[in-house]
Design an enzyme around this catalytic site. Structure first.
Site, short mmCIF file in Angstrom:
data_model
loop_
_atom_site.label_atom_id
_atom_site.label_comp_id
_atom_site.label_asym_id
_atom_site.label_seq_id
_atom_site.Cartn_x
_atom_site.Cartn_y
_atom_site.Cartn_z
N TYR A 246 1.12 4.99 12.13
CA TYR A 246 1.35 3.60 12.50
C TYR A 246 2.70 3.46 13.21
O TYR A 246 3.70 4.03 12.77
CB TYR A 246 1.39 2.71 11.25
CG TYR A 246 0.07 2.41 10.61
CD1 TYR A 246 -0.99 3.29 10.69
CD2 TYR A 246 -0.11 1.23 9.90
CE1 TYR A 246 -2.20 3.02 10.09
CE2 TYR A 246 -1.32 0.93 9.28
CZ TYR A 246 -2.36 1.84 9.37
OH TYR A 246 -3.55 1.55 8.77
N HIS B 15 3.34 -9.46 0.69
CA HIS B 15 3.10 -8.56 1.81
C HIS B 15 4.39 -8.10 2.47
O HIS B 15 4.40 -7.22 3.32
CB HIS B 15 2.21 -9.29 2.83
CG HIS B 15 1.70 -8.43 3.94
ND1 HIS B 15 2.14 -8.54 5.24
CD2 HIS B 15 0.78 -7.43 3.95
CE1 HIS B 15 1.50 -7.67 6.01
NE2 HIS B 15 0.69 -6.98 5.26
N HIS C 123 1.64 -1.50 15.15
CA HIS C 123 1.64 -2.28 13.92
C HIS C 123 2.88 -3.15 13.73
O HIS C 123 2.89 -4.03 12.87
CB HIS C 123 1.50 -1.30 12.74
CG HIS C 123 1.20 -1.94 11.43
ND1 HIS C 123 2.13 -2.03 10.41
CD2 HIS C 123 0.08 -2.53 10.96
CE1 HIS C 123 1.59 -2.63 9.36
NE2 HIS C 123 0.35 -2.96 9.67
N ARG D 89 -6.28 -5.35 -0.06
CA ARG D 89 -7.72 -5.13 0.10
C ARG D 89 -8.06 -3.65 0.28
O ARG D 89 -7.48 -2.95 1.09
CB ARG D 89 -8.22 -5.94 1.30
CG ARG D 89 -9.71 -5.81 1.55
CD ARG D 89 -10.13 -6.72 2.68
NE ARG D 89 -10.11 -8.11 2.27
CZ ARG D 89 -9.77 -9.11 3.09
NH1 ARG D 89 -9.40 -8.86 4.32
NH2 ARG D 89 -9.82 -10.36 2.67
N ARG E 20 0.88 -1.18 0.00
CA ARG E 20 0.00 0.00 0.00
C ARG E 20 0.90 1.22 0.00
O ARG E 20 1.91 1.27 0.68
CB ARG E 20 -0.89 0.06 1.25
CG ARG E 20 -1.82 -1.10 1.45
CD ARG E 20 -2.70 -0.86 2.68
NE ARG E 20 -3.32 -2.08 3.16
CZ ARG E 20 -4.46 -2.58 2.71
NH1 ARG E 20 -5.10 -1.95 1.74
NH2 ARG E 20 -4.96 -3.69 3.21
#
Length: 768
Positions: free
Chosen positions: A542, A509, A667, A479, A449
């Site tokens: 984060y 990821h 995170h 997503r 992202r």
């Protein structure tokens, strides 16, 4: 607060409940969410004879292992408990007021995503006949029942926290959301002009009659259900008006011409957009009588299912699937509590929703709108201002000139902790300097992202246009970021970047960057392995860790991994990395087994300390249970879902689970093992969930410098300390908040303490 999607945080809380489960399997608390005493979250799945029922083959396997069949908590209920913890922060009077409003908005956004993905996915699996009993022992339909019961309670609680606590507190500070009836005639006249100029042209009233079928209701849209009466025939009609999502949900009531221009500073008033529309429905339906109107909102299945095929362009397949997403079946219907039953019956019938999927709530619906309130510039009602600073290992001493990142990393490895350490002067600076440096030959980068107008994307484009070899592994199936990532993938391709989409069947990821630079002594590889996305915006919100290093082993590992992602490479062995889906689970299990051996050789020496977003994987949970049964101390710092039961006699007596929530979304993932006096620690992108361990490319890097090991150990000790506010999980699945000391005073906030710790570290570095 939902994983990865923003403070989505989410990215991403059920109120606590009482002591005994009802026949329906939920537990209801009489403790106020804003109570000064410790608050517990006690929603639990239904049990049979005190144990969770599982399949015979599973029970046999578990008996052979000597582990009880009811050892796993339900992951869906655990997620709802996480979102309840967000809601508890909204009800906490010690939290700045506008931040409480934001927590209400975060809670609403988190719950939307939960229904769009988790509930929708479960319903889809039930409909297709592929749903199976969960690890907690519940049948799929029982899980849906539990979700419905807990979600109904949570949404009712959210409405109550807003109406009884946050809204009155806002009004005391001169910030209010008023309904149309509370406005003066002058204010209504000014808003009538807003309706005429900005709303009327974009509204599309849709009537329902034999010539006009019931309209499609898009997911998450707010709508007005309008009952009209024809004055000539006396016949009743139904119509729907969609509240335009492109306009601000809350309309500011501006001061009148006769009021002081400073009045807005002390009396900030908003009116819901749907109220402005409702007040002018006669202009949308001229000649008809407006009998009544109500608001409603639908949540739909918005999860993606893309069949990957070597012969089909993945971008094309995903773009096609995105057009289908908005037509997914409904999974939740929210209606204002004043809606007449006959109107509700019509909507329920036309949408095909079940009665259990209907949520009656007081207006206004969709409290995501409170983000507008939370963004008000009232510093006294926000957290103390915070500005990220350059990491001490990268900070120039007495110069306004940016430090040479390559020189700094050659000198020593740099362990970053965002947002306390600036992302822009570390990771972003590395890529920008690499793009401009004529000695840099190639850049390889994963992108899961990133943000719009991203300097990361710009740096990669600059590098490609400068003639460097640039590889971007873009995960276009991240997503809710699919469309954004497709856009950036196209832009990168057009600039000459080699864009690949990873390995078929696996999401990429891992958070990796590799810069290859020609230097006097030969080729050198500069690496970044992190726990968070390459997103400058979320890096300010984060909490994440990242390692900058030019270590040869890490460079060799990343080269091998990027070759696997971009080409057809044989299975590789890595030196300092654990890489999913091959070696993260097995590698962690091996370290757990080593701790068991250390504990058996020297009682009291075994230690496992992890910091993760979620822990669901049954194999790793069972491994931790075995470690506990051997006497190993296990400390788990879990932000969100936890399916492990801590503190159960004979099973997990030495396991402790805590959760910390605050202004930053926790995170980072950290995995610490005592190592018999020689500690082992990894950081990386993987959570302990099936998707991360089996269906994603993830990477953990081992830390080797003693000072970094000391930093990580200190962080983990702080997270498990009674000195700071936290939630603790009990073996029965109940979370208890500990935020007050014995005198009833607030405990210290961990993130505030870390802000000060990093500031002191930078001051000491400058003095040196």
């Amino acid at each position: 607060m939902t994983d990865e999607s923003g403070v989505s945080v989410d990215e991403t809380t059920a109120r606590d409940a009482a002591a005994d489960a009802s026949a329906e399997g939920t537990i209801v608390s009489e403790v106020s969410i804003a109570s000064a005493s410790a608050t517990e979250t006690r929603h639990q799945p239904r049990a049979t004879n005190g144990r969770f029922v599982r399949g015979p083959h599973q029970a046999a396997e578990e008996e052979a292992e000597g582990l009880p069949s009811d050892r796993f908590l339900d992951r869906e209920i655990s997620w709802l408990q996480f979102n309840e913890r967000v809601l508890q922060l909204a009800g906490d009077e010690n939290v700045p007021l506008l931040e409480r409003a934001r927590y209400l908005a975060i809670f609403a956004s988190n719950l939307d995503e939960f229904f769009m993905v988790r509930v929708a996915g479960l319903k889809r699996r039930i409909a297709t006949g592929i749903a199976v009993r969960s690890a907690s022992g519940l049948e799929p339909r029982e899980v849906l029942e539990q979700i419905s019961l807990v979600a109904h309670e949570l949404m009712t609680m959210q409405a109550r926290v807003y109406a009884e606590q946050v809204r009155p507190a806002l009004e005391e500070e001169g910030v209010s959301i008023v309904r149309w009836d509370a406005l003066s005639d002058d204010e209504r006249d000014r808003l009538a002009k807003v309706f005429t100029d900005r709303l009327f042209p974009v509204l599309t009233p849709l009537a329902v009659d034999p010539a006009h079928p019931f309209p499609y209701i898009s997911g998450l849209s707010l709508n007005l259900a309008v009952i009209l009466v024809n004055p000539r025939s006396g016949k009743e009609h139904f119509a729907r008006v969609k509240v335009p999502p492109m306009l601000p949900r809350l309309v500011r009531v501006e001061p009148g011409p006769d009021e002081s221009p400073l009045a807005d500073l002390y009396d900030t008033r908003f009116v819901p957009l749907e109220d402005v529309i409702a007040a002018h429905l006669d202009q949308l339906f001229p000649g008809m009588e407006i009998q009544e109107h109500f608001t409603f909102r639908v949540t739909r299945n918005e999860d993606l299912e893309v069949e990957e095929d070597d012969n089909e362009n993945l971008l094309t397949a995903l773009e096609r699937e995105l057009t289908r997403r908005r037509f997914g079946p409904p999974v939740r219907l929210e209606v204002e509590d004043a809606m007449d039953d006959h109107v509700l019956d019509l909507i329920v019938r036309e949408l095909g929703v079940h009665a259990a999927e209907v949520y009656r709530l007081p207006a206004p619906l969709d409290l995501r709108a409170l983000n507008v309130i939370a963004d008000l510039e009232r510093s006294e009602l926000h957290f103390e201002p915070f500005v990220a600073r350059t990491n001490a290992d990268l900070a120039p001493t007495e110069s306004a000139k940016a430090r040479d990142i390559f020189a700094s990393v050659r000198k020593q490895d740099v362990l970053l902790q965002h947002p306390y350490d600036s992302f822009s002067t570390s990771v972003q600076a590395l890529l920008e300097q690499a793009a401009a440096d004529p000695h840099v030959l190639a850049i390889k980068q994963t992108l899961y992202r990133t943000s719009g107008d991203s300097p990361i994307i710009d740096a990669l484009i600059d590098a490609a246009e400068a003639g460097k070899q640039v590889l971007a592994v873009v995960e276009i199936k991240a997503r809710f970021d699919e469309e954004n990532n497709i856009s950036w993938a196209r832009k990168l391709e057009h600039a000459g970047v080699h864009v690949v989409y990873g390995i078929v069947g696996l999401k990429t990821h891992a958070k990796l960057c590799l810069v290859i630079r020609q230097e006097a002594e030969g080729m050198r590889r500069y690496c970044h392995v992190g726990t968070g996305n390459y997103n400058p915006k979320t890096a300010r919100l984060y909490e994440d860790l990242g390692l900058l290093t030019d270590d040869e082993q890490v460079g060799e590992d990343l080269s091998k991994l990027f070759n696997q992602l971009s080409g057809i490479a044989p299975r590789s062995k890595f030196k300092r990395l654990l890489v999913a889906p091959r070696s993260v689970r097995s590698g962690l299990q091996a370290h757990i087994d080593a701790e068991i051996a250390h504990e058996q050789a020297e009682p009291g020496s075994g230690l496992i300390a992890w910091k993760v977003n979620s822990i669901v994987d049954e194999q790793l949970i069972d491994a931790l249970y075995r470690a506990s049964q051997s006497g190993v101390t296990v400390q788990l710092w879990v932000r969100g879902i936890c399916a492990l039961r801590p503190g159960v006699p004979g099973l997990s007596e030495s396991i402790e689970v805590r959760s910390v929530l605050g202004r930053f979304l926790e995170h980072s993932r950290v995995f610490w093992f005592g190592g018999g006096g020689e500690p082992v620690a990894y950081i990386g992108s993987a959570d302990m969930m099936h998707r991360n361990l089996d269906r994603r490319v993830e990477a953990l890097v081992r830390l080797t410098e003693q000072r970094h090991l000391d930093d990580v150990r200190s962080l983990l000790e702080r997270g498990m300390s009674d000195r700071y506010s936290h939630w603790g999980l009990a073996g029965d699945g109940r979370w208890t908040r500990h935020h007050l000391d014995e005198e009833g005073q607030p405990l210290e906030d961990l993130q505030t303490a870390l802000v000060e710790m990093h500031a002191k570290r930078r001051r000491r570095a400058r003095r040196r």
